[in-house]
Design a protein around this motif. Structure first.
Motif, PDB file in Angstrom:
ATOM      1  N   GLU A 145     -56.888  64.884 -23.195  1.00  0.00           N
ATOM      2  CA  GLU A 145     -57.514  63.928 -24.108  1.00  0.00           C
ATOM      3  C   GLU A 145     -56.552  62.772 -24.424  1.00  0.00           C
ATOM      4  O   GLU A 145     -56.944  61.600 -24.421  1.00  0.00           O
ATOM      5  CB  GLU A 145     -57.868  64.638 -25.417  1.00  0.00           C
ATOM      6  CG  GLU A 145     -59.317  64.533 -25.789  1.00  0.00           C
ATOM      7  CD  GLU A 145     -59.597  65.320 -27.045  1.00  0.00           C
ATOM      8  OE1 GLU A 145     -59.922  64.697 -28.047  1.00  0.00           O
ATOM      9  OE2 GLU A 145     -59.442  66.563 -27.028  1.00  0.00           O
ATOM     10  N   ILE A 146     -55.297  63.144 -24.692  1.00  0.00           N
ATOM     11  CA  ILE A 146     -54.296  62.109 -24.991  1.00  0.00           C
ATOM     12  C   ILE A 146     -54.186  61.145 -23.812  1.00  0.00           C
ATOM     13  O   ILE A 146     -54.191  59.927 -23.965  1.00  0.00           O
ATOM     14  CB  ILE A 146     -52.923  62.751 -25.291  1.00  0.00           C
ATOM     15  CG1 ILE A 146     -53.008  63.511 -26.611  1.00  0.00           C
ATOM     16  CG2 ILE A 146     -51.815  61.703 -25.326  1.00  0.00           C
ATOM     17  CD1 ILE A 146     -51.755  64.257 -26.992  1.00  0.00           C
ATOM     18  N   HIS A 147     -54.151  61.717 -22.644  1.00  0.00           N
ATOM     19  CA  HIS A 147     -54.081  60.931 -21.416  1.00  0.00           C
ATOM     20  C   HIS A 147     -55.272  59.960 -21.354  1.00  0.00           C
ATOM     21  O   HIS A 147     -55.115  58.765 -21.080  1.00  0.00           O
ATOM     22  CB  HIS A 147     -54.084  61.942 -20.264  1.00  0.00           C
ATOM     23  CG  HIS A 147     -54.314  61.371 -18.925  1.00  0.00           C
ATOM     24  ND1 HIS A 147     -55.562  61.272 -18.364  1.00  0.00           N
ATOM     25  CD2 HIS A 147     -53.458  60.867 -18.019  1.00  0.00           C
ATOM     26  CE1 HIS A 147     -55.451  60.731 -17.176  1.00  0.00           C
ATOM     27  NE2 HIS A 147     -54.197  60.476 -16.940  1.00  0.00           N
ATOM     28  N   ASP A 148     -56.476  60.459 -21.640  1.00  0.00           N
ATOM     29  CA  ASP A 148     -57.664  59.594 -21.570  1.00  0.00           C
ATOM     30  C   ASP A 148     -57.639  58.510 -22.645  1.00  0.00           C
ATOM     31  O   ASP A 148     -58.107  57.392 -22.425  1.00  0.00           O
ATOM     32  CB  ASP A 148     -58.947  60.432 -21.698  1.00  0.00           C
ATOM     33  CG  ASP A 148     -59.293  61.120 -20.377  1.00  0.00           C
ATOM     34  OD1 ASP A 148     -58.467  61.041 -19.440  1.00  0.00           O
ATOM     35  OD2 ASP A 148     -60.374  61.719 -20.274  1.00  0.00           O
ATOM     36  N   HIS A 149     -57.081  58.829 -23.814  1.00  0.00           N
ATOM     37  CA  HIS A 149     -56.988  57.789 -24.853  1.00  0.00           C
ATOM     38  C   HIS A 149     -56.025  56.689 -24.418  1.00  0.00           C
ATOM     39  O   HIS A 149     -56.291  55.508 -24.627  1.00  0.00           O
ATOM     40  CB  HIS A 149     -56.509  58.379 -26.178  1.00  0.00           C
ATOM     41  CG  HIS A 149     -57.557  59.190 -26.869  1.00  0.00           C
ATOM     42  ND1 HIS A 149     -58.847  58.753 -27.015  1.00  0.00           N
ATOM     43  CD2 HIS A 149     -57.516  60.406 -27.454  1.00  0.00           C
ATOM     44  CE1 HIS A 149     -59.553  59.667 -27.640  1.00  0.00           C
ATOM     45  NE2 HIS A 149     -58.771  60.689 -27.918  1.00  0.00           N
ATOM     46  N   LEU A 150     -54.920  57.093 -23.815  1.00  0.00           N
ATOM     47  CA  LEU A 150     -53.946  56.085 -23.385  1.00  0.00           C
ATOM     48  C   LEU A 150     -54.582  55.149 -22.351  1.00  0.00           C
ATOM     49  O   LEU A 150     -54.443  53.929 -22.419  1.00  0.00           O
ATOM     50  CB  LEU A 150     -52.698  56.758 -22.792  1.00  0.00           C
ATOM     51  CG  LEU A 150     -51.870  57.567 -23.805  1.00  0.00           C
ATOM     52  CD1 LEU A 150     -50.765  58.331 -23.095  1.00  0.00           C
ATOM     53  CD2 LEU A 150     -51.266  56.656 -24.871  1.00  0.00           C
ATOM     54  N   ILE A 151     -55.320  55.748 -21.421  1.00  0.00           N
ATOM     55  CA  ILE A 151     -55.993  54.921 -20.413  1.00  0.00           C
ATOM     56  C   ILE A 151     -57.019  54.000 -21.077  1.00  0.00           C
ATOM     57  O   ILE A 151     -57.129  52.816 -20.760  1.00  0.00           O
ATOM     58  CB  ILE A 151     -56.664  55.819 -19.351  1.00  0.00           C
ATOM     59  CG1 ILE A 151     -55.567  56.466 -18.516  1.00  0.00           C
ATOM     60  CG2 ILE A 151     -57.617  55.022 -18.484  1.00  0.00           C
ATOM     61  CD1 ILE A 151     -56.061  57.219 -17.325  1.00  0.00           C
ATOM     62  N   THR A 152     -57.755  54.563 -22.028  1.00  0.00           N
ATOM     63  CA  THR A 152     -58.765  53.758 -22.731  1.00  0.00           C
ATOM     64  C   THR A 152     -58.115  52.545 -23.389  1.00  0.00           C
ATOM     65  O   THR A 152     -58.612  51.422 -23.277  1.00  0.00           O
ATOM     66  CB  THR A 152     -59.463  54.621 -23.809  1.00  0.00           C
ATOM     67  OG1 THR A 152     -60.071  55.725 -23.153  1.00  0.00           O
ATOM     68  CG2 THR A 152     -60.514  53.829 -24.555  1.00  0.00           C
ATOM     69  N   PHE A 153     -57.004  52.756 -24.080  1.00  0.00           N
ATOM     70  CA  PHE A 153     -56.355  51.629 -24.750  1.00  0.00           C
ATOM     71  C   PHE A 153     -55.817  50.623 -23.736  1.00  0.00           C
ATOM     72  O   PHE A 153     -55.883  49.417 -23.967  1.00  0.00           O
ATOM     73  CB  PHE A 153     -55.221  52.117 -25.672  1.00  0.00           C
ATOM     74  CG  PHE A 153     -55.714  52.990 -26.797  1.00  0.00           C
ATOM     75  CD1 PHE A 153     -56.923  52.715 -27.419  1.00  0.00           C
ATOM     76  CD2 PHE A 153     -54.991  54.092 -27.223  1.00  0.00           C
ATOM     77  CE1 PHE A 153     -57.402  53.520 -28.446  1.00  0.00           C
ATOM     78  CE2 PHE A 153     -55.461  54.906 -28.249  1.00  0.00           C
ATOM     79  CZ  PHE A 153     -56.669  54.616 -28.859  1.00  0.00           C
ATOM     80  N   LEU A 154     -55.304  51.136 -22.626  1.00  0.00           N
ATOM     81  CA  LEU A 154     -54.793  50.208 -21.602  1.00  0.00           C
ATOM     82  C   LEU A 154     -55.923  49.335 -21.058  1.00  0.00           C
ATOM     83  O   LEU A 154     -55.735  48.143 -20.820  1.00  0.00           O
ATOM     84  CB  LEU A 154     -54.153  50.978 -20.434  1.00  0.00           C
ATOM     85  CG  LEU A 154     -52.741  51.504 -20.652  1.00  0.00           C
ATOM     86  CD1 LEU A 154     -52.271  52.290 -19.440  1.00  0.00           C
ATOM     87  CD2 LEU A 154     -51.755  50.362 -20.932  1.00  0.00           C
ATOM     88  N   ILE A 155     -57.097  49.917 -20.881  1.00  0.00           N
ATOM     89  CA  ILE A 155     -58.206  49.117 -20.339  1.00  0.00           C
ATOM     90  C   ILE A 155     -58.784  48.213 -21.428  1.00  0.00           C
ATOM     91  O   ILE A 155     -58.942  47.010 -21.241  1.00  0.00           O
ATOM     92  CB  ILE A 155     -59.331  50.019 -19.789  1.00  0.00           C
ATOM     93  CG1 ILE A 155     -58.808  50.849 -18.624  1.00  0.00           C
ATOM     94  CG2 ILE A 155     -60.514  49.173 -19.352  1.00  0.00           C
ATOM     95  CD1 ILE A 155     -59.859  51.743 -18.015  1.00  0.00           C
ATOM     96  N   ALA A 156     -59.084  48.814 -22.588  1.00  0.00           N
ATOM     97  CA  ALA A 156     -59.829  48.060 -23.613  1.00  0.00           C
ATOM     98  C   ALA A 156     -58.971  47.000 -24.288  1.00  0.00           C
ATOM     99  O   ALA A 156     -59.493  46.006 -24.777  1.00  0.00           O
ATOM    100  CB  ALA A 156     -60.380  49.034 -24.660  1.00  0.00           C
ATOM    101  N   GLY A 157     -57.652  47.201 -24.312  1.00  0.00           N
ATOM    102  CA  GLY A 157     -56.819  46.296 -25.096  1.00  0.00           C
ATOM    103  C   GLY A 157     -56.052  45.262 -24.299  1.00  0.00           C
ATOM    104  O   GLY A 157     -55.385  44.408 -24.873  1.00  0.00           O
TER     105      GLY A 157
END
Ligand code: HEM
Length: 458
Positions: A260-272
């Motif tokens: 989950e942590i991994h997916d959040h990091l990816i999400t922030f990298l894409i969205a931000g």
């Protein structure tokens, strides 16, 4: 759209489906959506405030009135985020399925509650100096007189700020792994310039860059595993968003798996990353073509700031803030929000069958002359508090609204209010490419060509 054309349709028979264009070639709709999104939605808006349109395999309605946009964004039990499930059948992998932009219902709610404090203003104050350092480094890399593509330069800058905030400064050579992964994610999401909607063409086969993507993501995964292990071993040594995610592991209220942590990091990298880079690109394009506004930004930077901005200075930067908001109005980086009716419902007197995709085109609503005078013109003064208050909610929604409103909104505005004044004081950027580039709808709203500028250092 004419003034006063705001019939809410309450007396209509709710069996009636929204109006829309007939007989447009389906493929034409799709290509026009990607290559001329603004023109396409302007044409749709001629049919009313809620308009039916079709894409391959997709029945959609586009919504143009702020009241109905509010109904959709706030009505979470009726309208869920469209997660492009149709795509998952076509792709053999998913991007960050457990991240905040893909989870739904209770799972999303728990995650959002957990992650929200990390993006609060008090917390973000700590990364102000990272924003200053990264911007000054970027300027130092530019040669006086050089011609640069500002979209690419700002993309590097926002990625650097994001990685510093997520993973602290001390990444060393691992920074390249993160940068490669971010590049591959961007390329995958853009898929050679195809938008998500265009990808639903039945003939589309996703082979582009798959192997390179897997390699980059494998390297990213093992780097993240190492970073997590380092923080677990020395919890007091780091002060970054990743450490915050791990800190709460022991409070039993909610703990996240490494996946989950991994997916959040990816999400922030894409969205931000690209969103903020595009906000900066279009802001600078508008400033370069409106020297009076640029002068005002520069004057404010000179009078409101003693040196580089700090978090405490930001409330003083009202001119800069209005310029950024006006740029986000004319060129909202997200471009469009996507929802899906999870049950049959009624909107503005029309029947919306279950499964209908709901498109909320920001750029059309943001340039509607019912809410904005001379909407095509760049006028930052529209964002004085008094004038903003006179507009309906959701006439302006670059960060969305309702429960899914951008979690990184303060982060992004803070970045803009750091970077714009520093640049205004230190360099003149002379536009050498078109002042009115075509705009494409990809993962974000993008200039179709690089925005080129010549650097003149002060
Ligand atoms: C100018 C920059 C940005 C713009 C214009 C922007 C825009 C948006 C919009 C419109 C949404 C709502 C999407 C929807 O309702 O479907 C959103 C959601 C989101 N944004 Fe941003 N964003 C920006 C920067 C950032 C940054 C810097 C981060 C993180 C570091 C971020 C992380 C997210 C996340 C995680 C969501 C999903 C929130 C949720 O569903 O709970 N964004 N953004």
């Amino acid at each position: 759209m004419a003034d006063g054309d705001t019939d809410t349709g309450s007396a209509r028979d709710t069996e009636e489906l929204p109006p829309g264009p007939d007989g447009l070639p389906v493929l034409g709709n799709t290509h026009q959506y990607v290559r001329q999104p603004m023109g396409f939605f302007d044409e749709l808006a001629e049919y009313g405030d809620i308009v039916h349109c079709e894409f391959p395999r997709i029945d959609a309605v586009a919504v143009f009135h702020p009241d109905y946009i509010g109904e959709v964004l706030l009505g979470q039990s009726t309208y869920e985020r469209w997660n492009f499930d149709e795509l998952k059948d076509l792709l053999d992998y998913e991007i960050a399925p457990q991240g905040l932009t893909f989870t739904r219902g209770e799972e999303w709610k728990k995650q959002r509650h957990f992650l929200q404090p990390m993006f609060g203003l008090d917390r973000l104050a700590g990364i102000s100096s990272a924003m200053v350092t990264a911007t000054e480094q970027l300027i130092a890399e530019w040669d006086d007189g050089a011609e640069i593509s500002i979209n690419e330069e700002f993309s590097r800058l926002t990625l650097s700020i994001l990685t510093n905030s997520l993973f602290d400064f001390d990444l060393g050579e691992r920074r390249q792994v993160i940068t490669d992964a971010a590049d591959e994610l961007q390329a995958l999401a853009d898929l050679s310039g195809l938008s998500a909607v265009e990808m639903l063409l039945p003939s589309w086969v996703p082979t582009h860059g798959n192997r390179r993507y897997s390699k980059a993501m494998d390297a990213f995964d093992s780097t993240v595993d190492t970073l997590i292990a380092e923080r677990r071993a020395n919890p007091d040594q780091y002060d970054d968003l990743l450490t915050m995610m791990l800190e709460k592991e022991d409070d039993h209220e909610y703990s996240m798996s490494d996946d989950e942590i991994h997916d959040h990091l990816i999400t922030f990298l894409i969205a931000g990353h690209e969103t903020t880079a595009m906000a900066l690109t279009f802001t600078w394009l508008l400033l370069a073509t409106h020297p009076d506004a640029q002068d005002r930004v520069e004057t404010e930077a000179g009078t409101a700031l003693d040196g580089p901005p700090t978090a405490a200075d930001l409330s003083e930067l009202t001119v800069t803030e209005r310029v950024a908001k006006e740029a986000l109005r004319l060129y909202p980086p997200a471009g469009m929000l996507f929802r899906e009716a999870v049950e049959e419902t009624e909107l503005g007197g029309y029947r919306i069958p279950a499964g209908t995709k709901v498109l909320l085109p920001q750029f059309t609503v943001h340039t509607d002359d019912r809410w904005f005078d001379a909407p095509e013109q760049f006028r930052p003064a529209r964002f004085t508090p008094e004038r903003s208050d006179r507009r309906p909610d959701f006439a302006y929604f670059p960060f969305g609204g309702g429960p899914h409103q951008c979690i990184g909104m303060h982060f992004a505005m803070m970045e803009l209010k750091h970077i714009i004044p520093i640049l205004a004081r230190r360099v003149d950027l002379e536009l050498v490419s078109s002042p009115t580039p075509d705009v494409n709808m990809e993962l974000t709203l993008q200039p179709a060509e690089d925005v080129r500028m010549r650097v003149h250092k002060r």
